[in-house]
Write a protein that holds these residues in place. Structure first.
Motif, PDB file in Angstrom:
ATOM      1  N   LEU A  85       0.872  -1.184   0.000  1.00 44.11           N
ATOM      2  CA  LEU A  85       0.000   0.000   0.000  1.00 44.11           C
ATOM      3  C   LEU A  85       0.900   1.223   0.000  1.00 44.11           C
ATOM      4  O   LEU A  85       1.842   1.331   0.799  1.00 44.11           O
ATOM      5  N   THR A  86       0.659   2.174  -0.881  1.00 43.23           N
ATOM      6  CA  THR A  86       1.467   3.393  -0.945  1.00 43.23           C
ATOM      7  C   THR A  86       1.170   4.263   0.260  1.00 43.23           C
ATOM      8  O   THR A  86       0.027   4.370   0.693  1.00 43.23           O
ATOM      9  N   ALA A  87       2.215   4.890   0.825  1.00 41.68           N
ATOM     10  CA  ALA A  87       2.038   5.758   1.989  1.00 41.68           C
ATOM     11  C   ALA A  87       1.268   6.994   1.561  1.00 41.68           C
ATOM     12  O   ALA A  87       1.568   7.611   0.552  1.00 41.68           O
ATOM     13  N   GLN A  88       0.276   7.319   2.315  1.00 43.14           N
ATOM     14  CA  GLN A  88      -0.552   8.465   1.992  1.00 43.14           C
ATOM     15  C   GLN A  88       0.085   9.721   2.578  1.00 43.14           C
ATOM     16  O   GLN A  88       0.363   9.782   3.777  1.00 43.14           O
ATOM     17  N   ILE A  89       0.319  10.716   1.753  1.00 46.31           N
ATOM     18  CA  ILE A  89       0.950  11.957   2.208  1.00 46.31           C
ATOM     19  C   ILE A  89      -0.130  13.016   2.377  1.00 46.31           C
ATOM     20  O   ILE A  89      -0.888  13.301   1.436  1.00 46.31           O
ATOM     21  N   TYR A  90      -0.217  13.521   3.574  1.00 48.68           N
ATOM     22  CA  TYR A  90      -1.248  14.518   3.861  1.00 48.68           C
ATOM     23  C   TYR A  90      -0.642  15.904   3.974  1.00 48.68           C
ATOM     24  O   TYR A  90       0.402  16.068   4.539  1.00 48.68           O
TER      25      TYR A  90
END
Length: 144
Positions: A139-144
């Motif tokens: 799962l790709t890391a979600q960047i907020y």
């Protein structure tokens, strides 16, 4: 008169069989106008298997509802087959009824015995009864 039901999936055909002149009507229309054309012969099978002479002194009226085109045709053919067997059982004699039953069963058992297969319900975790949603490990890391 005798009343019998023919079923296939969600289609139900109710047939009334009584003494008459050889009419077969489906939803008030003559049997010859049954649509689609290709499946008309499928519905006509009980008549062809037993011979038209057996239906010459009977009137069969069929009401059919539910299901799709093909399911309705199969429900109609089951209703016709069951209705003549029931009529012979009630008004003619046992031996001729058994002979009709044997001939219909030898040709196709589904004319007298309904098919128990039904649509399987959908479950959670997927888009259908059996298929599951695709599983992913990366799962790709979600960047907020």
């Amino acid at each position: 008169s005798v009343q019998v039901f023919g079923r296939k999936k969600t289609a139900t055909a109710c047939a009334y069989c009584k003494e008459g002149v050889g009419l077969i009507k489906v939803n008030g229309q003559p049997f010859e106008l049954l649509q689609p054309e290709i499946l008309k012969y499928k519905a006509y099978e009980p008549v062809l298997v037993l011979g038209e002479d057996k239906f010459a002194m009977l009137d069969i009226r069929i009401r059919v509802k539910g299901g799709g085109m093909t399911a309705q045709i199969y429900a109609i053919r089951a209703a016709i087959a069951k209705s003549i067997v029931a009529y012979y059982a009630k008004y003619v004699d046992e031996s001729s009824k058994n002979e009709l039953k044997a001939r219909l069963s030898a040709y196709d058992r589904s004319l007298l015995v309904s098919d128990p297969r039904r649509c399987e319900p959908k479950k959670y975790g997927g888009r259908s009864a059996r298929a599951r949603f695709q599983k992913s490990y990366r799962l790709t890391a979600q960047i907020y």
